[in-house]
Motif scaffolding. Structure first.
Motif, PDB file in Angstrom:
ATOM      1  N   VAL A 128      -6.789  16.942 -16.690  1.00 57.98           N
ATOM      2  CA  VAL A 128      -6.610  15.845 -16.409  1.00 57.98           C
ATOM      3  C   VAL A 128      -8.096  14.621 -16.428  1.00 57.98           C
ATOM      4  CG1 VAL A 128      -6.125  16.932 -14.167  1.00 57.98           C
ATOM      5  CG2 VAL A 128      -8.409  17.503 -14.314  1.00 57.98           C
ATOM      6  N   ASP A 129      -7.941  13.843 -16.442  1.00 61.31           N
ATOM      7  CA  ASP A 129      -9.414  13.096 -16.421  1.00 61.31           C
ATOM      8  C   ASP A 129     -10.477  13.412 -15.513  1.00 61.31           C
ATOM      9  OD1 ASP A 129      -8.576  11.897 -14.378  1.00 61.31           O
ATOM     10  OD2 ASP A 129      -7.486   9.717 -15.691  1.00 61.31           O
TER      11      ASP A 129
ATOM     12  N   VAL B 104     -11.718  11.354 -13.607  1.00 67.28           N
ATOM     13  CA  VAL B 104     -11.690  11.246 -11.640  1.00 67.28           C
ATOM     14  C   VAL B 104     -10.861  12.007 -11.297  1.00 67.28           C
ATOM     15  CG1 VAL B 104     -12.478   8.952 -12.205  1.00 67.28           C
ATOM     16  CG2 VAL B 104      -9.908   9.302 -11.730  1.00 67.28           C
ATOM     17  N   GLY B 105      -9.960  12.830 -12.159  1.00 66.21           N
ATOM     18  CA  GLY B 105      -9.285  13.729 -11.581  1.00 66.21           C
ATOM     19  C   GLY B 105      -7.940  14.281 -11.638  1.00 66.21           C
ATOM     20  N   GLU B 106      -7.667  12.628 -12.267  1.00 64.83           N
ATOM     21  CA  GLU B 106      -5.717  12.393 -12.413  1.00 64.83           C
ATOM     22  C   GLU B 106      -5.200  13.102 -13.714  1.00 64.83           C
ATOM     23  OE1 GLU B 106      -3.840  10.382 -10.777  1.00 64.83           O
ATOM     24  OE2 GLU B 106      -5.873   9.914  -9.313  1.00 64.83           O
ATOM     25  N   GLU B 107      -4.033  13.618 -13.490  1.00 68.73           N
ATOM     26  CA  GLU B 107      -3.217  14.546 -14.262  1.00 68.73           C
ATOM     27  C   GLU B 107      -3.116  13.227 -15.360  1.00 68.73           C
ATOM     28  OE1 GLU B 107      -0.246  16.973 -13.198  1.00 68.73           O
ATOM     29  OE2 GLU B 107      -1.415  17.980 -11.317  1.00 68.73           O
ATOM     30  N   LEU B 108      -2.872  14.104 -16.205  1.00 68.60           N
ATOM     31  CA  LEU B 108      -2.305  13.178 -17.885  1.00 68.60           C
ATOM     32  C   LEU B 108      -1.303  13.510 -18.228  1.00 68.60           C
ATOM     33  CD1 LEU B 108      -5.319  14.087 -20.538  1.00 68.60           C
ATOM     34  CD2 LEU B 108      -5.154  12.484 -18.668  1.00 68.60           C
ATOM     35  N   ASP B 109      -0.895  12.800 -18.602  1.00 72.26           N
ATOM     36  CA  ASP B 109       0.925  12.240 -18.838  1.00 72.26           C
ATOM     37  C   ASP B 109       1.334  14.048 -19.959  1.00 72.26           C
ATOM     38  OD1 ASP B 109       3.971  12.407 -19.611  1.00 72.26           O
ATOM     39  OD2 ASP B 109       3.899  10.907 -20.576  1.00 72.26           O
TER      40      ASP B 109
ATOM     41  N   ARG C 287      -6.937  21.125 -15.974  1.00 72.79           N
ATOM     42  CA  ARG C 287      -7.206  22.518 -13.975  1.00 72.79           C
ATOM     43  C   ARG C 287      -5.551  23.491 -13.791  1.00 72.79           C
ATOM     44  NH1 ARG C 287      -5.711  17.725 -10.164  1.00 72.79           N
ATOM     45  NH2 ARG C 287      -7.859  17.694 -10.249  1.00 72.79           N
TER      46      ARG C 287
END
Length: 208
Positions: free
Chosen positions: A119-120, A122-127, A58
């Motif tokens: 991002v994964d 579903v669009g959530e940012e990874l750590d 992203r």
């Protein structure tokens, strides 16, 4: 030893601008549709293809105007001055360049750099250990790519970024895990190129 963008060796690199246009990254890189030089866009697409299934790059920022660059420099300079009363102009220039490039060598102003994360599905940012744009002060240095004290997941994700971006020719600015560039003066110094491929787009506009 970390070379900062304030290092005179960076500004000494000549620029032979390739004249490439800016292009907008497509939605596969997120909603920002950041503007970057055309070859950088192609290299980012190649890096995207190297990622494991279910993980994407992203890109949150690409080209930045000279006015925006100078505003960031001014804002962060004020923060550093507040944290270090009486700091000399030389030391201020050095400390500020850990976080924001001097305007004359800034990769973002050349359209040659991106700030990005992972991002994964579903669009959530990874750590990745810190938010994008965390300062050295606010993160206690965890924004440095090789910082100690970050989680194993964050370390693995940073290594994944390097594993897909380095093979396609991008270089990281080591004080910012999220900042990667291609074709700018810092890139040229890092890879031993005789000249940068891209200079400030503000300079090109002024010469038109």
């Amino acid at each position: 030893m970390t070379i900062l963008l304030s290092d005179p060796r960076v500004s000494a690199v000549p620029v032979h601008d390739a004249g490439e246009r800016l292009v907008a990254l497509d939605a596969s890189f997120g909603p920002a549709h950041a503007l970057v030089r055309a070859e950088l866009a192609d290299r980012l697409a190649a890096a995207q293809d190297l990622l494991p299934r279910g993980i994407r790059l992203r890109v949150v920022e690409g080209h930045r105007t000279m006015a925006d660059q100078r505003a960031i420099i001014a804002r962060y300079s004020a923060e550093v001055c507040a944290a270090h009363p009486g700091i000399s102009a030389t030391d201020l220039h050095h400390l500020v360049s850990r976080y924001v490039a001097p305007a004359d060598v800034a990769p973002h102003v050349a359209g040659a750099a991106v700030d990005l994360t992972l991002v994964d599905v579903v669009g959530e940012e990874l750590d990745l250990g810190t938010p994008i744009d965390a300062t050295p002060e606010s993160s206690a240095g965890a924004c440095f790519f090789d910082a100690d004290g970050i989680s194993p997941d964050a370390r693995a994700h940073r290594r994944l970024l390097a594993a897909v971006l380095t093979p396609v020719g991008l270089v990281n600015y080591p004080t910012e895990w999220w900042h990667w560039s291609f074709g700018d003066r810092y890139w040229a110094l890092a890879v031993g190129a005789p000249a940068a491929l891209y200079g400030s787009l503000a300079d090109r506009a002024g010469a038109a």
